[in-house]
Each structure stands twice: as C-alpha cells, then as structure tokens.
Write a protein that holds these residues in place. Structure first.
Motif, PDB file in Angstrom:
ATOM      1  N   LEU A   1     -63.627 111.326  43.725  1.00  0.00           N
ATOM      2  CA  LEU A   1     -63.683 112.107  44.958  1.00  0.00           C
ATOM      3  C   LEU A   1     -64.929 112.981  44.997  1.00  0.00           C
ATOM      4  O   LEU A   1     -65.598 113.093  46.033  1.00  0.00           O
TER       5      LEU A   1
ATOM      6  N   CYS B   1     -59.461 109.464  48.971  1.00  0.00           N
ATOM      7  CA  CYS B   1     -60.728 109.893  49.579  1.00  0.00           C
ATOM      8  C   CYS B   1     -60.684 109.713  51.091  1.00  0.00           C
ATOM      9  O   CYS B   1     -61.123 110.586  51.852  1.00  0.00           O
TER      10      CYS B   1
ATOM     11  N   THR C   1     -64.644 103.140  47.836  1.00  0.00           N
ATOM     12  CA  THR C   1     -65.095 104.274  48.651  1.00  0.00           C
ATOM     13  C   THR C   1     -65.819 103.844  49.924  1.00  0.00           C
ATOM     14  O   THR C   1     -66.229 104.700  50.712  1.00  0.00           O
TER      15      THR C   1
END
Length: 503
Positions: free
Chosen positions: A44, A185, A121
């Motif tokens: 994160l 995230c 991500t």
C-alpha cells in the motif's frame, strides 16, 4: 491586542481538527495494518508513493496559485475578479489533471509491474487516475476558501470528508477486499476519491451561495502560470525523488540475506511506526500553519523585534514539547505497538525512531518559520538535496545493513536538513541560539529517561518522566516563570508581555 483572541481561537480550532483527524487516521491505519499485515501495508505504501507523485503532478501547484491570486484580488478590493480567478484556475486544473490521468491510465500496467513489482496494483492506479480531476478541482476550492479566511468552513468540510472516506473504505474492505492487499489498495483509493467528490460538492455549493457578481474580465494567464508552474515543478521533483526512494527500498532490502520479507519490513516502519511517531506532532503542525502568515506579516512590516521574539519563544516551546513526547514514546514504544498492532518488531523500531522525535518535531516548526520569512525556494532546495542524499545512502546501505541502514540514512539526511534549515532561520531572523540551553534540556531528558525507565508499567514510566523532566528543566533554569506566564497568556487569549524592540 485585537489579533490575539482570533489567533488563539484559530490555533485552538486547528489543533482540535488536527488532533481529531490524526487520531482517526492513525486508528484507521492500525485497522488496515491488522487486516492486511505488514507486507500488505508495504505494498500500500508503494502504491501511495506513486499515487502521491501523480496527484502532485495533477494538481500542478494550483492550490497555492488559487490561494495567492484570490488573496491578491481581495487585497486590492476587487471581489468581482474572484470568479475569473476561479474560472482560470478550474481550466488550468482540468487540463493538467486530465493529462496526468490519461498518462496514468495508459501506463498503469507498466508502472505496477516495473516500478511497484506487483500487477495487482494496476486497477488501483487506474482508480486513482479517474479521481485526479476531482482532486485538482478540490485544490482550487480549498485555495480559495483559505485565501478568503474561511478556515472554519474548511475544517468542517475536512472532518466530514474524513468520516465519509473512512466509512466508504471500511464498507468496501469488508465487502470486496478480504485479505488481498491489491484489492485493499483499490478500496482505500475508492474511499479517498469519493471523499474528494464530497468535498468538491460542498465547497462548490458554498461558493455558489455567495452570489458575488462577477466584475470585468482581467488578464490572468501569465500570473497563473507564474504562480503555479515553478511550484509544481519543484513539488514534482521532490515527490519523484521520494517515490523513487520508497520504490527502491524493498528491492535493495531483498539483497540483504538477513531479511526474509523486505516488503513487510518496509511496511512495518513506514506504515506502522511512522504514524504513531508523528501523531503527537499534529499540535505543532497547527501552530506551524499559523506561524507562516504571522511571520510573513511581521516581515512585511519590518517588525524585527517581534520576529526574533517569536522565533526564540516557539523554538523553545517546540523543543520542550518534542522532548516530552519523544521520551514518552521511547518509554512506551513496545507495549504501545503490541497493543495497537500485536507486533513486537514495530515496538522495537518505534523505540529506535522515538529518539529522533525532538529533531523531527522541531524541524516542522523551523520549516514553517523559514517559509513564513519568505525562504520557500531555499526550503525546496534543502528538501531536494537531502532527498537525493537519502536515495544514494539507501542504495548503498540497504543491501549490507538492512533496516539499520535505513535508520542511518534517515538520521543523517533529516539531521542535515534540520541543521541547514535552522542555520538559515537563525541567520535571517538575527536570533542567536545559546548552546547551553539545548544541552541542558537534552541532559535533563536523558536523566529523566534513566530514572523513569526503572518503573514497571508504561503509564507510570511516562508520568514519572513528565514530572522528572519538568523538575529538572526548572532546576536547570531552562523552564522559567516567563515561559509559564507566556503559556497562560496564550490560554487566556491575552496579549503576552511585549518584548523589547531591541530583543
């Protein structure tokens, strides 16, 4: 003194809001840490490093430009020009943030794989890009409300945004994320983006209700670019170096044979230790926000005596505050982190970094006072220099020394930044700092730490440390009656004893 009371209540309000938001943010960080673990927190942090760089590039210095141009027009008694200022700032913001958002959406897979090292991500980066225009427009509106001295309005909206953001994020985490760090995230960025939408809606509605008539159009393009672009370039460079530093840490740690999970080690320090370490500093951050305009007014009025008085007094108060809370964090580090995170490793790191709290807290105040005296460009140069030093040190030290190398780099670069900033502040303010005063204060803190460390419970150690430190500082005449009188004068919102002009 008419300004004393408003300044006191502004300080009180900012302190209260900062405490509330920092407490909520720290509690939320604890929850995230326990849900996704140190490795997830590390991922994160890497994602947010890239996201922060993208946000700074998307904002493009528009918050400061909006604040500066609005204040300029209001100062010239031309409120009718403010709608034109906001219109030009909105156009600039949409163009800048839209361009950065398109680039981020296109390059998200490459950034996720090559920079962050985790393809999970990608969607989080694209989600951040989708909300970038909202972030830029929020920056325009917060700049306007700050320039218009609508601090109470901003504080209320900020609290509402924080509550809404956490509620949405918690709901998304419980429904969608599970234990997956990549999905976590996305949930965090979704909550943040929707919170930005709420802020933009509230501030825009409040602005439209003012119903101010627009005056004749004025040329603003050159002034806007002159205010925004240099600041944007400096901020992007600084954020880029910081992002490169964070992205490099796990990769270089992986070369150290003593660290089995580099991402978890990085997440423990950056996502667990630092939020707790800097939590008490939120009170000083509120003071720093007020010092910038106060010192700027003093500098414009060439009130050198007032400047020297404020610099001496605030440095002393900040140092004593930092020593007190730094010592408490040092004494309570391990049981505190065990309670918050269930992590003995985080406690050991917090105990180590707590020794740097006096320097870190004072550096925030020094930085604010230096900026208040018109040294913004100097501060940017110092920050860029020390950030570049940090990247070089980390590249060399991490493979051999691991997290001890991280601490060494952190110590050296922040110490250099603090010394350079303090030296500049003392030079431009004309203040001479007697060396015996910080030496006596540090000796008193070390003596109080040694004595309080023999007690059994964290609460008794912290209480004994505070009492012993106050007593030793009084005996050493570092803390005197004038300090107490000044502090009580602030609490009562009265004018403190006026310093001599020759001070």
């Amino acid at each position: 003194m008419p300004k004393s009371k408003p300044m006191f209540y502004s300080a009180l309000m900012l302190t209260g809001v900062n405490l509330l938001l920092r407490l909520a943010g720290t509690s939320f960080q604890v929850y995230i840490s326990t849900k996704i673990g140190p490795a997830g927190v590390g991922l994160l942090q890497l994602t947010m490093s890239v996201g922060n760089m993208a946000m700074i590039a998307g904002i493009g210095g528009i918050r400061t430009a909006s604040m500066y141009l609005t204040a300029e027009e209001l100062g010239r008694k031309r409120p009718g020009s403010v709608p034109w200022v906001l219109s030009k700032c909105f156009t600039y913001s949409i163009l800048c943030s839209g361009t950065v958002a398109l680039l981020l959406i296109t390059l998200a897979p490459t950034i996720a794989q090559s920079w962050i090292g985790d393809g999970r991500t990608t969607q989080a980066l694209r989600l951040l890009a989708a909300f970038l225009p909202v972030t830029g427009l929020c920056a325009v509106m917060t700049g306007y409300f700050t320039a218009a001295n609508r601090i109470g309005t901003l504080a209320a909206v900020e609290v509402a945004e924080q509550i809404f953001t956490m509620a949405v994020t918690l709901l998304a985490l419980s429904i969608f994320a599970g234990q997956d760090a990549g999905r976590a995230c996305q949930c965090i960025l979704l909550g943040s983006g929707l919170g930005g939408c709420l802020t933009l809606s509230c501030l825009t509605t409040l602005r439209l209700r003012e119903r101010g008539a627009a005056g004749p159009s004025i040329p603003l393009g050159h002034r806007l670019l002159q205010a925004a672009v240099p600041l944007a370039l400096a901020d992007i460079l600084k954020a880029g170096i910081s992002a490169a530093e964070n992205l490099m840490v796990p990769r270089r740690l992986a070369l150290n044979s003593g660290i089995s999970d580099p991402l978890a080690a990085f997440g423990t320090v950056s996502g667990m230790v630092f939020p707790v370490l800097m939590f008490p500093a939120c009170i000083l951050f509120a003071l720093a926000e007020l010092l910038i305009p106060e010192l700027a007014r003093c500098a414009a009025g060439e009130n050198r005596g007032r400047i020297r008085y404020l610099v001496r007094r605030v440095l002393k108060v900040a140092a004593l505050y930092a020593l007190t809370f730094g010592g408490m964090l040092f004494l309570a580090a391990e049981p505190l982190c065990e309670k918050l995170y269930g992590s003995a490793e985080a406690g050991r790191y917090l105990r180590l970094y707590a020794m740097l709290a006096p320097m870190l807290y004072c550096d925030a105040i020094v930085d604010a006072m230096t900026k208040g005296l018109g040294q913004q460009k100097v501060c940017v140069r110092y920050n860029i220099l020390t950030s570049a030093m940090d990247v070089a040190f980390l590249y060399v030290l991490l493979p051999r020394w691991g997290m001890e190398g991280y601490f060494a780099s952190f110590l050296v670069t922040h110490l250099v930044n603090f010394i350079l900033s303090l030296r500049r502040l003392l030079k431009i303010s004309g203040v001479r700092l007697p060396l015996h005063t910080p030496a006596l204060a540090l000796a008193s803190a070390m003596g109080a730490l040694w004595c309080a460390g023999h007690l059994k419970t964290p609460v008794s150690r912290c209480a004994a440390f505070a009492v012993l430190l106050g007593s030793l500082l009084t005996l050493a005449r570092v803390l005197d009656r004038e300090d107490l009188t000044w502090f009580l004068g602030i609490i009562r919102a009265q004018k403190p004893k006026k310093p001599p002009i020759s001070a």
